[in-house]
Scaffold this motif. Sequence first.
Motif, mmCIF file in Angstrom:
data_model
loop_
_atom_site.group_PDB
_atom_site.id
_atom_site.type_symbol
_atom_site.label_atom_id
_atom_site.label_comp_id
_atom_site.label_asym_id
_atom_site.label_seq_id
_atom_site.Cartn_x
_atom_site.Cartn_y
_atom_site.Cartn_z
ATOM 1 N N CYS A 141 25.835 46.943 41.031
ATOM 2 C CA CYS A 141 25.392 48.299 41.369
ATOM 3 C C CYS A 141 26.062 49.279 40.416
ATOM 4 C CB CYS A 141 25.725 48.632 42.816
ATOM 5 S SG CYS A 141 27.416 49.226 43.029
ATOM 6 N N THR A 142 25.768 50.548 40.603
ATOM 7 C CA THR A 142 26.242 51.603 39.702
ATOM 8 C C THR A 142 27.764 51.731 39.692
ATOM 9 O OG1 THR A 142 24.199 52.756 40.190
ATOM 10 C CG2 THR A 142 25.983 54.063 39.219
ATOM 11 N N GLY A 143 28.362 51.792 40.870
ATOM 12 C CA GLY A 143 29.818 51.902 40.953
ATOM 13 C C GLY A 143 30.357 53.266 40.556
ATOM 14 N N CYS A 145 28.654 56.992 40.814
ATOM 15 C CA CYS A 145 28.317 57.075 42.240
ATOM 16 C C CYS A 145 29.532 57.516 43.053
ATOM 17 C CB CYS A 145 27.820 55.718 42.742
ATOM 18 S SG CYS A 145 27.421 55.750 44.484
ATOM 19 N N PHE A 176 29.971 57.438 46.214
ATOM 20 C CA PHE A 176 30.302 56.569 47.346
ATOM 21 C C PHE A 176 31.224 55.422 46.918
ATOM 22 C CE2 PHE A 176 26.106 58.012 49.149
ATOM 23 C CZ PHE A 176 26.643 58.649 50.251
ATOM 24 N N ALA A 177 31.281 55.163 45.628
ATOM 25 C CA ALA A 177 31.948 53.955 45.144
ATOM 26 C C ALA A 177 33.438 53.945 45.470
ATOM 27 C CB ALA A 177 31.760 53.845 43.630
ATOM 28 N N THR A 219 29.122 45.013 44.213
ATOM 29 C CA THR A 219 28.656 46.258 44.809
ATOM 30 C C THR A 219 29.874 47.127 45.091
ATOM 31 O OG1 THR A 219 26.863 47.005 46.262
ATOM 32 C CG2 THR A 219 28.635 45.763 47.332
ATOM 33 N N GLY A 220 29.764 48.430 44.784
ATOM 34 C CA GLY A 220 30.953 49.275 44.791
ATOM 35 C C GLY A 220 31.428 49.754 46.140
ATOM 36 N N CYS A 221 30.598 49.554 47.177
ATOM 37 C CA CYS A 221 30.985 49.994 48.524
ATOM 38 C C CYS A 221 30.117 49.274 49.546
ATOM 39 C CB CYS A 221 30.854 51.523 48.642
ATOM 40 S SG CYS A 221 29.172 52.095 48.947
ATOM 41 N N ASN A 229 27.673 50.055 51.215
ATOM 42 C CA ASN A 229 26.228 50.323 51.259
ATOM 43 C C ASN A 229 25.414 49.155 50.692
ATOM 44 O OD1 ASN A 229 26.164 52.824 52.536
ATOM 45 N ND2 ASN A 229 26.639 53.912 50.645
ATOM 46 N N SER A 230 26.053 48.329 49.875
ATOM 47 C CA SER A 230 25.459 47.050 49.439
ATOM 48 C C SER A 230 24.253 47.160 48.517
ATOM 49 C CB SER A 230 25.057 46.197 50.657
ATOM 50 O OG SER A 230 26.197 45.885 51.404
ATOM 51 N N CYS A 231 24.215 48.202 47.680
ATOM 52 C CA CYS A 231 23.110 48.336 46.721
ATOM 53 C C CYS A 231 23.041 47.140 45.771
ATOM 54 C CB CYS A 231 23.269 49.615 45.919
ATOM 55 S SG CYS A 231 23.434 51.085 46.932
#
Length: 537
Positions: free
Chosen positions: A416-418, A422, A424-425, A455-457, A459-461
């Motif tokens: 994911c973006t991280g 992001c 949220f990361a 995934t950075g958090c 939210n599991s993107c």
Amino acid sequence: MTDTATTTANLNKFEKFKAQKDGLAIKSEIEKFAALGWEAMDETDRDHRLKWVGVFFRPVTPGQFMMRLRMPNGILSSTQMRVLAQVVQRYGDEGSADITTRQNIQLRGIRISDLPDIFNRFHAVGLTSVQSGMDNVRNITGDPVAGLDADELYDTRELIQQIQDMLTNKGEGNPEFSNLPRKFNIAITGGRDNSVHAEINDLAFVPAFREDGGTRGRGDTGNLSPTLSASPIFGFNVLVGGFFSAKRCEAAIPLNAWVAPEDVVAVCRAVLEVFRDRGLRANRQKSRLMWLIDEWGLEKFRQEVENRLGKSLLPAAPKDEIDWQKRDHIGVYKQKQPGLNYVGLHIPVGRLYAEDMFEIARLAEVYGSGEIRLTVEQNIIIPNVSESRLATFLTESLLERFSINPGLLTRSLVSCTGAQFCNFALIETKNRALGMIKALEEELIFTHPVRIHWTGCPNSCGQPQVADIGLMGTKTRKNGKTLEGVDIYMGGKVGKDAHLGTCIIKGIPCEDLQPILQDLLIKNFGAKVKEEALVVD
Ligand code: SRM
Ligand code: SF4
């Protein structure tokens, strides 16, 4: 108090601002925002409503917005890719693009003053970013090799375009579906390997034959008109309620419904109308479709869908046709069209820069038919490469970086973006993921790919629950200090008999992760330590 004020008083902040002004309303205000600048904008318009046109304010890089496109079935043309390249090119080092885990593209570095021009450019080449964020239906995923694969059961391309056209009013925006209780994911697979991760979508269609050719449920008012047929009829079994969130993750469950391809658009509409009108809105942590199904029970939910549809749904076919392991499409493969190949290029963690995008567009035109496809593994496929041009294509320098034969860990890496973009990361992901894979490939030998997702958090993107090894960012403590860490997931299975992995170890500091991953890879995935790594100097 007005009626609206009375009724919105108890709503959560998101429902309140949606009730005050629909997100799509800002479509007509883009010129105004561009002139005003991001600092002077109303904060709710800037931070939230702009997402209805796919524009995301990034607190990590204020003033440099992200734009999320829609790429139905993950397909775009070289002309469209070139337009996207031109857009990010103007931002120099701050402009880039990411291929997403929903077969889509996001652009980075976007300035608000450029939005009118960017939207004009999109319009000219048939691109849209409308309703790609917040409480809207996300990019609709389909088989990345639809129409190319000799073994496919159904070519998903047209159906997915029809659903997108219905939901977005042909990309112009559709107020009928601009205020859902929460985000909503749709996937359709017509192949045998479930290349879209059907099980993690709110609504998914998987191939299945009805043996009896029985009643097709075609009457407008629920009157069934039987049509008997000797041969099995192709259609889809329907899955509902799959989702990941920080609080809860669920695989989709069967709705006990089989639909013919020509009924798929209507079923999508019916499910979305039920979700829109009856979905739970009080608590955003409990608003995804599965929470409504929990509250009602599957039977009532199914009944409500039938009511909206205006006819009965047929029971599910006894088995679906997902009977292959999932393919990653990296490499060269023969198409069903004689003499043509599709070539899957590995794009490390999906990151592209303007010059890459121009080059991909050029290769697609020179060697293929100008078409480019995206995968949920954040990679690219160039289809329609003729046998006679293949060898030259494979000598192109871009393939040194975007390989058709990457290392066995590299080829399945997803991130994911991280923290780079992001807010949220909890950790940096993409660069860390690349560094870790490089180090592990230097030390270990593999006999088959191992799918590692970052995934950075919670939210599991980056979908750690579908991975062989999933790494979810967290904060952890070591020697009295707070550090970036990961929770480790294992057991995710994709393709046939897909199921979600679960957390097996919590709170490993990222700085201690490499030997732990090495151990997991040796014990669970047959990796071996390289001879030279054993030599002690
Ligand atoms: Fe996601 C929110 C990135 C796929 C679950 N996701 C976000 C935001 C918009 C948060 C934000 O505003 O910063 C992230 C934007 C970061 C950025 O700058 O890129 C973001 N999500 C992504 C992408 C780009 C990850 C990637 O690197 O590929 C994917 C874009 C897909 C697309 O093209 O539309 C992405 N997100 C997913 C998936 C995977 C999937 O769909 O298969 C999931 C889990 C599946 C699901 O939704 O059920 C996912 N994203 C979330 C959630 C948790 C949803 C929930 O119900 O709680 C959030 C937070 C939220 O919506 O409140 C979120
Ligand atoms: Fe951002 Fe978390 Fe999604 Fe990664 S998983 S993109 S860090 S919201």
